[in-house]
Design an enzyme around this catalytic site. Structure first.
Site, PDB file in Angstrom:
ATOM      1  N   HIS A  35     -25.084   9.118 -38.543  1.00 48.44           N
ATOM      2  CA  HIS A  35     -25.179   7.884 -39.316  1.00 48.44           C
ATOM      3  C   HIS A  35     -23.877   7.092 -39.355  1.00 48.44           C
ATOM      4  CE1 HIS A  35     -29.228   9.008 -40.621  1.00 48.44           C
ATOM      5  NE2 HIS A  35     -29.349   7.704 -40.571  1.00 48.44           N
ATOM      6  N   ARG A  70     -31.243  -0.876 -44.786  1.00 47.16           N
ATOM      7  CA  ARG A  70     -30.966   0.513 -45.205  1.00 47.16           C
ATOM      8  C   ARG A  70     -30.325   0.489 -46.587  1.00 47.16           C
ATOM      9  NH1 ARG A  70     -29.629   1.405 -39.390  1.00 47.16           N
ATOM     10  NH2 ARG A  70     -30.836   3.204 -38.689  1.00 47.16           N
ATOM     11  N   ARG A  93     -36.102  -0.776 -46.993  1.00 54.21           N
ATOM     12  CA  ARG A  93     -36.531   0.613 -46.975  1.00 54.21           C
ATOM     13  C   ARG A  93     -36.081   1.283 -48.262  1.00 54.21           C
ATOM     14  NH1 ARG A  93     -34.448   4.474 -42.268  1.00 54.21           N
ATOM     15  NH2 ARG A  93     -32.467   4.292 -43.361  1.00 54.21           N
ATOM     16  N   GLU A 146     -41.481   8.457 -38.270  1.00 55.46           N
ATOM     17  CA  GLU A 146     -40.312   9.183 -37.764  1.00 55.46           C
ATOM     18  C   GLU A 146     -40.514  10.688 -37.788  1.00 55.46           C
ATOM     19  OE1 GLU A 146     -36.894   7.701 -39.815  1.00 55.46           O
ATOM     20  OE2 GLU A 146     -37.815   7.810 -41.778  1.00 55.46           O
ATOM     21  N   ASN A 176     -34.797   7.162 -34.040  1.00 54.48           N
ATOM     22  CA  ASN A 176     -33.695   8.144 -34.122  1.00 54.48           C
ATOM     23  C   ASN A 176     -34.235   9.481 -34.615  1.00 54.48           C
ATOM     24  OD1 ASN A 176     -32.278   5.787 -33.721  1.00 54.48           O
ATOM     25  ND2 ASN A 176     -31.684   5.585 -35.856  1.00 54.48           N
ATOM     26  N   ASP A 177     -34.962   9.420 -35.724  1.00 53.61           N
ATOM     27  CA  ASP A 177     -35.500  10.667 -36.270  1.00 53.61           C
ATOM     28  C   ASP A 177     -36.686  11.164 -35.454  1.00 53.61           C
ATOM     29  OD1 ASP A 177     -33.928  11.573 -38.411  1.00 53.61           O
ATOM     30  OD2 ASP A 177     -34.531   9.817 -39.557  1.00 53.61           O
ATOM     31  N   ARG A 222     -29.654  15.308 -34.187  1.00 59.09           N
ATOM     32  CA  ARG A 222     -29.031  14.125 -33.591  1.00 59.09           C
ATOM     33  C   ARG A 222     -27.555  14.002 -33.932  1.00 59.09           C
ATOM     34  NH1 ARG A 222     -32.026   9.790 -37.663  1.00 59.09           N
ATOM     35  NH2 ARG A 222     -30.111   8.670 -38.010  1.00 59.09           N
ATOM     36  N   CYS A 256     -37.520   0.342 -35.211  1.00 54.65           N
ATOM     37  CA  CYS A 256     -36.253  -0.074 -35.823  1.00 54.65           C
ATOM     38  C   CYS A 256     -35.130   0.930 -35.608  1.00 54.65           C
ATOM     39  CB  CYS A 256     -36.447  -0.343 -37.306  1.00 54.65           C
ATOM     40  SG  CYS A 256     -36.955   1.105 -38.239  1.00 54.65           S
TER      41      CYS A 256
HETATM   42  C1  PEP Z   1     -34.604   6.144 -37.542  1.00 55.62           C
HETATM   43  O1  PEP Z   1     -34.734   7.326 -37.852  1.00 55.62           O
HETATM   44  O2  PEP Z   1     -34.793   5.702 -36.397  1.00 55.62           O
HETATM   45  C2  PEP Z   1     -34.193   5.161 -38.557  1.00 55.62           C
HETATM   46  C3  PEP Z   1     -34.205   3.878 -38.326  1.00 55.62           C
HETATM   47  O3  PEP Z   1     -33.747   5.680 -39.736  1.00 55.62           O
HETATM   48  P1  PEP Z   1     -32.280   6.283 -39.952  1.00 55.62           P
HETATM   49  O4  PEP Z   1     -31.618   5.463 -40.989  1.00 55.62           O
HETATM   50  O5  PEP Z   1     -32.567   7.669 -40.402  1.00 55.62           O
HETATM   51  O6  PEP Z   1     -31.566   6.245 -38.659  1.00 55.62           O
HETATM   52 MG    MG Z   2     -34.725   7.832 -40.005  1.00 53.86          MG
END
Ligand code: PEP
Ligand code: MG
Length: 746
Positions: free
Chosen positions: A353, A460, A496, A594, A617-618, A628, A665
């Site tokens: 992150h 976020r 979110r 995700e 990503n997740d 990750r 996203c």
């Molecule tokens: C993701 O998991 O792709 C996502 C956008 O959320 P995160 O903030 O966990 O990366």
């Molecule tokens: Mg995520």
């Protein structure tokens, strides 16, 4: 052997530096295995040779060579086989014709041989399997310590490049080039994390240490007085024991000697405390053995006061390159707006992150950098090349000139792309792909004017929770959300709900979990905390007063029950805010896809929500079972993996079959190669970082939808991610977009 291994592991842990640790190991091994010689070599990969780091010899064998070529003799065989080598009848060097027995085991990390532990015996001897297993275990224990020392530049330091600058290498995480000054961020009090650091003002450092010692003493006395009425008499001896340690003249003298030798107070404290802990823990008397714990705890306490004293407000250079052994997203969020221009973390990967936030801020970033102790970098001028993962410390004028030119070329490409700002994000054959923004900070409101995005696809919210000393109040949240909603209105903003957990920890809510990425994350946390969840929902709803552009998105959804519960709380928050007289409409609600389980429940979820958004990503992390954030395995994390692409294909088909829009996203939308595939897969919207948006629009306006669709049909049959990447890169090249995959230049 287990007891010996434990003892050695403890001693390695307590040794101040790698050479001392290796000397301890060599001695312990020679004694435990009753051999004549134990030697430990480490590999200097640049010079392609073994370097002797430690040996323990009972004098019947000659001193071993200082260095040995990597392919030479039995040591060479160990490196070649990456396996233990045992040999009898070895003829001793230097004309001594005695027979020797040899056993060498490699020190291996990440498939790479870092060194060898070798034992030799002048008499005829066959080493047992047990002895071999003992050395193999020891080598595995040592590997992490050796890698850390190498990465920190304590051994085989970073080389001076032909361009006359020290170069540190890491994982390229956010592309771009930047020239700035280093600001090192240290983790809070942890003796183990304290590096060595050289000082010149011994008197000032000694004074600082004495003050910290006094504060620690005062703290213990106050604690003793406060607990006296309630604590049983027999427990109170503890405080006297603590004070005895703190008053110990020997301990104090040892630390002052270290400081007098040029070590900073924190480093001196670490060295001496560890030495004393080692002495106590080695004692057989149970009572004295336990005192080791007390000494360690007191060491932490003195460190706390030392750091407290130095806790002046951090001053950041105008062009800050933030550096730390383990930076957190909160460290980035704490840098005042406009000063942060680069990030270098000694741990983590491009999917951590920290890297994601840096990408959102459009700040070039390198992860898992290595080569010099972070303390040595403070304040230094440096060039950060986020394309190749290189950090040049104190660059020469020639190197500076080269990178200044390069940065200028980057600016030129972005300037050229500005022409696309007001053009639609539409393919030449009429397919619209809405481009949205990923945002997270108050300052992102300014992006509403500067970026031609059709709205925010992912806000976020957790980032604004991270740079606070406690949970933000409802009013604080409402003000922030309102700022963003107002800036983008009438364009939609998808907020979110709080997505903490995994590698996104709140400083004021520490949680320890064995598998944090499989743990208390996202909606799992907020449903367990309806108080915090309701507060956030009310803040979002009231912030949309009169604007009607709020969308709400739920992270980490695994089952429909979670959505039902969340919807119930949302309806409650909506009713409460309505009662307060706000002019709001019920927002559209979406689910993040995700967790793979959610994709195969799209039909059920579609009955409950209005849209879907893939968190690639997740999603990729859970499909591939690759953390990750873990630099050891991050090269296995690839969103172009055929399995990931097939799941994405299913997700789009299923969402569209339910007549629901689907967006993506995650960071995948910011990758030029992946973006071509996302177009072909049929995503309705892509949400990404501001810095990349026009580049992706360039792709969409250049590659026809039908061509991308055909490409997807073709590559879905492939079973190799590297092949898929090559195929798409070829299409980008043929379309004249090659500049996007080669460091952003034409
Ligand atoms: C993701 O998991 O792709 C996502 C956008 O959320 P995160 O903030 O966990 O990366
Ligand atoms: Mg995520």
């Amino acid at each position: 052997m287990l007891a010996v291994l434990r003892q050695i592991a403890q001693e390695i842990d307590l040794a101040g530096d790698l050479p001392s640790a290796l000397r301890i190991v060599a001695r312990c091994v020679r004694v435990a295995m009753q051999v004549h010689l134990c030697r430990i070599y480490l590999v200097d990969h640049k010079r392609q040779q073994y370097v002797l780091m430690a040996f323990d010899n009972n004098d019947s064998l000659p001193t071993p060579s200082q260095s040995v070529a990597l392919d030479e003799g039995l040591l060479g065989l160990v490196a070649e086989r990456v396996a233990p080598v045992a040999h009898l009848n070895l003829t001793a060097a230097e004309g001594d014709n005695k027979k020797l027995a040899f056993l060498g085991v490699p020190i291996v990390y990440h498939r790479q041989v870092l060194g060898v532990i070798a034992v030799e015996e002048a008499n005829h001897r066959i080493f047992s399997e047990d002895e071999e297993a003992f050395l193999v275990t020891l080598a595995a224990q040592l590997a992490g310590t050796v890698v850390h020392a190498r990465d920190m530049g304590f051994i085989f330091r970073a080389e001076v490049t032909p361009l006359e600058a020290t170069c540190l290498q890491g994982i390229p995480a956010v592309a771009g080039v930047v020239i700035g000054h280093a600001k090192v961020i240290y983790p809070p009090a942890d003796l183990d994390a304290i590096p060595d650091r050289h000082i010149t003002d011994v008197a000032a450092e000694t004074k600082r240490f004495n003050a910290a010692l006094d504060s620690a003493r005062l703290y213990i006395i106050q604690l003793q007085q406060r607990l006296e009425p309630t604590l049983p008499k027999e427990e109170q001896y503890l405080f006297s024991a603590y004070l005895q340690v703190l008053n110990s003249t020997e301990l104090k003298a040892d630390i002052c000697t270290e400081i007098a030798a040029g070590q900073w107070a924190e480093g001196a404290l670490r060295r001496v405390i560890k030495k004393h802990v080692l002495q106590f823990s080695g004692m057989t008397d149970h009572y004295l053995k336990e005192r080791a714990e007390d000494i360690l705890a007191l060491g932490q306490r003195v460190l706390y006061h030392l750091q407290e004293k130095t806790e002046e407000p951090i001053t950041y250079p105008q062009k800050t390159i933030l550096i730390g052994e383990k930076l957190t997203a909160a460290d980035l969020a704490n840098v005042p707006t406009g000063l942060l221009c680069g990030v270098v973390s000694y741990s983590g990967s491009g999917n951590s992150h920290v890297a994601i936030l840096a990408r959102a801020l459009n700040v070039p970033t390198i992860m898992s950098a290595a080569g010099l102790a972070v303390a040595e970098l403070e304040g230094k001028l440096m060039v950060l090349d986020g394309y190749h993962g290189c950090l040049y410390v104190e660059p020469s004028p020639k190197l500076l000139q080269k990178y200044t030119l390069w940065a200028e070329e980057e600016r030129q490409l972005d300037k050229k792309l500005q022409a696309l700002r007001h053009l639609p994000s539409e393919t030449s054959d009429g397919r619209q792909v809405t481009l949205l923004l990923n945002a997270s900070l108050e300052s992102d409101a300014a992006l509403a004017l500067t970026v031609a995005a059709s709205g925010v696809g992912l806000f976020r919210t957790e980032i604004s929770f991270m740079n606070k000393p406690q949970f933000p109040t409802e009013t604080e949240q409402r003000n922030l959300y309102n700022q963003i909603l107002r800036a983008f209105a009438p364009r939609p903003v998808t907020m979110r709900t709080l997505d903490i957990g995994g590698d996104k920890a709140l400083p004021y809510l520490p949680t320890r979990e064995d598998n944090p990425f499989l743990g208390w994350r996202g909606i799992r946390f907020t449903l367990d905390h309806p108080d915090i969840f309701l507060m956030q929902l009310r803040a979002m709803l009231s912030a949309s007063d009169g604007l009607h552009n709020l969308h709400i998105m739920l992270p980490m959804v695994t089952s429909v029950e979670e959505v039902d519960e969340a919807m119930q709380l949302l309806r409650r928050a909506y009713a409460e805010v309505n009662e307060q007289g706000f002019n709001i409409t019920m927002p559209k609600v979406g689910v993040m896809l995700e967790v793979p389980a959610a994709i195969y429940q799209i039909e059920a979820l579609a009955k409950r929500v209005d849209f879907f958004s893939v968190g690639s990503n997740d999603l990729a992390q859970y499909i591939l079972a690759v953390d990750r954030n873990n630099a050891r395995v991050c090269d296995r994390f690839d969103t172009l993996h055929p399995a990931v692409l097939r799941v994405l294909h299913d997700a789009v088909e299923k969402a569209h079959a339910c007549h629901k829009p689907i967006s993506l996203c995650g960071e995948m939308a910011s990758d030029a190669v992946a973006a071509v595939l996302l177009l072909g897969l049929g995503f309705d919207q892509l949400s990404m970082n501001a810095g990349i948006l026009l580049r992706i629009k360039w792709i969409i306006r250049t590659i026809p939808y039908e061509q991308a669709k055909e490409l997807v049909q073709h590559i879905l049959l492939f079973d190799d991610a590297a092949l898929i990447r090559r195929e798409v890169e070829k299409m980008l090249d043929d379309a004249g977009l090659g500049g996007l995959i080669r460091a952003g230049r034409k």
